[in-house]
Design a protein around this motif. Structure first.
Motif, PDB file in Angstrom:
ATOM      1  N   ARG A   1       0.810  -1.212   0.000  1.00 46.28           N
ATOM      2  CA  ARG A   1       0.000   0.000   0.000  1.00 46.28           C
ATOM      3  C   ARG A   1       0.845   1.265   0.000  1.00 46.28           C
ATOM      4  NH1 ARG A   1      -4.476  -1.463   4.633  1.00 46.28           N
ATOM      5  NH2 ARG A   1      -5.808  -2.769   3.356  1.00 46.28           N
ATOM      6  N   THR A   2       0.270   2.299  -0.638  1.00 47.26           N
ATOM      7  CA  THR A   2       0.898   3.615  -0.711  1.00 47.26           C
ATOM      8  C   THR A   2       0.011   4.607   0.020  1.00 47.26           C
ATOM      9  OG1 THR A   2       1.799   3.071  -2.871  1.00 47.26           O
ATOM     10  CG2 THR A   2       1.723   5.385  -2.294  1.00 47.26           C
ATOM     11  N   VAL A   3       0.620   5.500   0.778  1.00 49.97           N
ATOM     12  CA  VAL A   3      -0.139   6.504   1.523  1.00 49.97           C
ATOM     13  C   VAL A   3       0.431   7.896   1.254  1.00 49.97           C
ATOM     14  CG1 VAL A   3       1.244   6.197   3.617  1.00 49.97           C
ATOM     15  CG2 VAL A   3      -1.053   7.159   3.807  1.00 49.97           C
ATOM     16  N   LEU A   4      -0.465   8.863   1.156  1.00 51.92           N
ATOM     17  CA  LEU A   4      -0.080  10.275   1.065  1.00 51.92           C
ATOM     18  C   LEU A   4      -0.368  10.892   2.419  1.00 51.92           C
ATOM     19  CD1 LEU A   4       0.537  13.022  -0.356  1.00 51.92           C
ATOM     20  CD2 LEU A   4      -1.877  13.089  -0.970  1.00 51.92           C
ATOM     21  N   ILE A   5       0.641  11.518   3.015  1.00 56.02           N
ATOM     22  CA  ILE A   5       0.403  12.260   4.254  1.00 56.02           C
ATOM     23  C   ILE A   5       0.746  13.723   4.005  1.00 56.02           C
ATOM     24  CG2 ILE A   5       0.620  10.372   5.896  1.00 56.02           C
ATOM     25  CD1 ILE A   5       3.492  11.109   6.395  1.00 56.02           C
ATOM     26  N   CYS A   6      -0.173  14.573   4.429  1.00 55.14           N
ATOM     27  CA  CYS A   6       0.033  15.999   4.209  1.00 55.14           C
ATOM     28  C   CYS A   6      -0.318  16.755   5.485  1.00 55.14           C
ATOM     29  CB  CYS A   6      -0.815  16.482   3.037  1.00 55.14           C
ATOM     30  SG  CYS A   6      -0.434  18.178   2.596  1.00 55.14           S
ATOM     31  N   ASP A   7       0.692  17.383   6.035  1.00 54.03           N
ATOM     32  CA  ASP A   7       0.524  18.213   7.234  1.00 54.03           C
ATOM     33  C   ASP A   7       1.616  19.267   7.178  1.00 54.03           C
ATOM     34  OD1 ASP A   7       0.661  19.166  10.051  1.00 54.03           O
ATOM     35  OD2 ASP A   7      -0.758  17.531  10.396  1.00 54.03           O
ATOM     36  N   ASP A   8       1.300  20.482   7.577  1.00 51.99           N
ATOM     37  CA  ASP A   8       2.304  21.540   7.513  1.00 51.99           C
ATOM     38  C   ASP A   8       3.281  21.469   8.688  1.00 51.99           C
ATOM     39  OD1 ASP A   8       0.104  22.252   9.113  1.00 51.99           O
ATOM     40  OD2 ASP A   8       0.491  24.394   8.907  1.00 51.99           O
ATOM     41  N   GLU A   9       3.065  20.558   9.628  1.00 50.96           N
ATOM     42  CA  GLU A   9       3.979  20.392  10.754  1.00 50.96           C
ATOM     43  C   GLU A   9       4.868  19.170  10.509  1.00 50.96           C
ATOM     44  OE1 GLU A   9       2.137  20.681  14.681  1.00 50.96           O
ATOM     45  OE2 GLU A   9       0.347  21.491  13.677  1.00 50.96           O
ATOM     46  N   PRO A  10       6.178  19.404  10.243  1.00 49.73           N
ATOM     47  CA  PRO A  10       7.087  18.288   9.949  1.00 49.73           C
ATOM     48  C   PRO A  10       7.134  17.221  11.036  1.00 49.73           C
ATOM     49  CG  PRO A  10       8.138  20.400   9.458  1.00 49.73           C
ATOM     50  CD  PRO A  10       6.837  20.704  10.133  1.00 49.73           C
ATOM     51  N   ILE A  11       7.002  17.618  12.299  1.00 51.09           N
ATOM     52  CA  ILE A  11       7.063  16.632  13.387  1.00 51.09           C
ATOM     53  C   ILE A  11       5.880  15.660  13.323  1.00 51.09           C
ATOM     54  CG2 ILE A  11       5.910  18.008  15.177  1.00 51.09           C
ATOM     55  CD1 ILE A  11       8.643  16.788  16.745  1.00 51.09           C
ATOM     56  N   ILE A  12       4.728  16.167  12.933  1.00 48.06           N
ATOM     57  CA  ILE A  12       3.538  15.303  12.798  1.00 48.06           C
ATOM     58  C   ILE A  12       3.738  14.358  11.618  1.00 48.06           C
ATOM     59  CG2 ILE A  12       1.074  15.281  12.274  1.00 48.06           C
ATOM     60  CD1 ILE A  12       0.785  17.054  14.519  1.00 48.06           C
ATOM     61  N   ARG A  13       4.263  14.905  10.521  1.00 50.83           N
ATOM     62  CA  ARG A  13       4.523  14.044   9.354  1.00 50.83           C
ATOM     63  C   ARG A  13       5.499  12.935   9.719  1.00 50.83           C
ATOM     64  NH1 ARG A  13       5.227  18.814   6.211  1.00 50.83           N
ATOM     65  NH2 ARG A  13       7.397  18.267   5.890  1.00 50.83           N
ATOM     66  N   MET A  14       6.557  13.275  10.451  1.00 48.49           N
ATOM     67  CA  MET A  14       7.559  12.277  10.817  1.00 48.49           C
ATOM     68  C   MET A  14       6.931  11.191  11.704  1.00 48.49           C
ATOM     69  SD  MET A  14      11.204  12.555  12.872  1.00 48.49           S
ATOM     70  CE  MET A  14      11.359  14.256  12.460  1.00 48.49           C
ATOM     71  N   SER A  15       6.142  11.610  12.664  1.00 51.86           N
ATOM     72  CA  SER A  15       5.495  10.669  13.571  1.00 51.86           C
ATOM     73  C   SER A  15       4.552   9.742  12.791  1.00 51.86           C
ATOM     74  CB  SER A  15       4.714  11.448  14.630  1.00 51.86           C
ATOM     75  OG  SER A  15       3.954  10.578  15.420  1.00 51.86           O
ATOM     76  N   LEU A  16       3.764  10.335  11.905  1.00 48.74           N
ATOM     77  CA  LEU A  16       2.855   9.546  11.060  1.00 48.74           C
ATOM     78  C   LEU A  16       3.632   8.584  10.168  1.00 48.74           C
ATOM     79  CD1 LEU A  16       0.027  11.828   9.620  1.00 48.74           C
ATOM     80  CD2 LEU A  16      -0.237   9.548  10.585  1.00 48.74           C
ATOM     81  N   LYS A  17       4.682   9.097   9.570  1.00 48.84           N
ATOM     82  CA  LYS A  17       5.489   8.282   8.655  1.00 48.84           C
ATOM     83  C   LYS A  17       6.058   7.057   9.367  1.00 48.84           C
ATOM     84  CE  LYS A  17       9.300   8.660   5.374  1.00 48.84           C
ATOM     85  NZ  LYS A  17      10.245   9.560   4.716  1.00 48.84           N
TER      86      LYS A  17
ATOM     87  N   CYS B   1       3.920  15.732   2.010  1.00 48.05           N
ATOM     88  CA  CYS B   1       3.899  17.133   1.567  1.00 48.05           C
ATOM     89  C   CYS B   1       3.378  17.992   2.707  1.00 48.05           C
ATOM     90  CB  CYS B   1       3.083  17.301   0.284  1.00 48.05           C
ATOM     91  SG  CYS B   1       1.387  16.767   0.411  1.00 48.05           S
ATOM     92  N   GLY B   2       3.478  19.317   2.533  1.00 50.72           N
ATOM     93  CA  GLY B   2       3.152  20.224   3.628  1.00 50.72           C
ATOM     94  C   GLY B   2       2.041  21.212   3.371  1.00 50.72           C
TER      95      GLY B   2
END
Length: 188
Positions: free
Chosen positions: A2-18, A32-33
């Motif tokens: 599976r492939t997921v797109l995560i988009c949040d303007d807060e890099p720390i949230i993206r990292m945690s999600l990733k 992306c942000g």
């Protein structure tokens, strides 16, 4: 995979999600942000699911979800710090699968994703069933018209006309709909 797109303007949230999504077995994680980048990334990379922040620069998450869902029928989860009735109503109209509140808990992510995929699959199946039913209804209408033509032109009763169409379908190895279409063609 599976492939997921995560988009949040807060890099720390993206990292945690990733990191959590990697643990859940996602093979490709697109990041992306801002909302515009989310739409562009989704349309060019075709993820299986998208997780978008509600409040982002350039385009908010609901507008991005609307733009993505116009082209791709993928499940979309929204991340938000606070959920208000207006946001929920807009998300429903767009077809958002679920909300995750910030700060999201790891144990909330997996069930939300699995339910979003299950719901999307269920909707696809229902759409197929609706299309099949529409086709069946359309075929019945055509068969009834053709039966009427045979009754009128050959003086047959309704059961006789139907039996004649069935026999033609068996003899010619065609569907009843194909026979009905042919009868209607010769009539016009």
């Amino acid at each position: 995979m599976r492939t997921v797109l995560i988009c949040d303007d807060e890099p720390i949230i993206r990292m945690s999600l990733k990191n959590r999504l990697k643990e859940l077995g996602f093979g490709e994680i697109i990041e992306c942000g801002d909302g515009e980048a989310a739409v562009q990334s989704a349309l060019s990379r075709l993820p299986d699911i998208a997780i978008l922040d509600v409040s982002m620069p350039k385009m908010d998450g609901i507008s991005a979800a609307r733009a993505i869902r116009k082209k791709l029928k993928i499940p979309i989860l929204l991340l938000t710090a606070c959920i208000d009735p207006d946001t929920v109503n807009k998300a429903k109209e767009v077809g958002v699968a679920a909300f995750l509140t910030k700060p999201f808990r790891d144990q909330d992510l997996w069930p939300a994703i699995e339910l979003a995929f299950a719901h999307a699959h269920e909707i696809d199946e229902l759409k197929e069933q609706v299309e099949d039913l529409k086709e069946t209804i359309e075929s019945r209408k055509v068969i009834e018209k053709a039966k009427g033509v045979l009754m009128r032109t050959q003086g047959l009763s309704e059961p006789e006309a139907f039996r004649k169409m069935q026999k033609l379908a068996m003899d010619k190895r065609k569907s009843l709909r194909q026979i009905a279409d042919a009868i209607l063609l010769t009539e016009s």
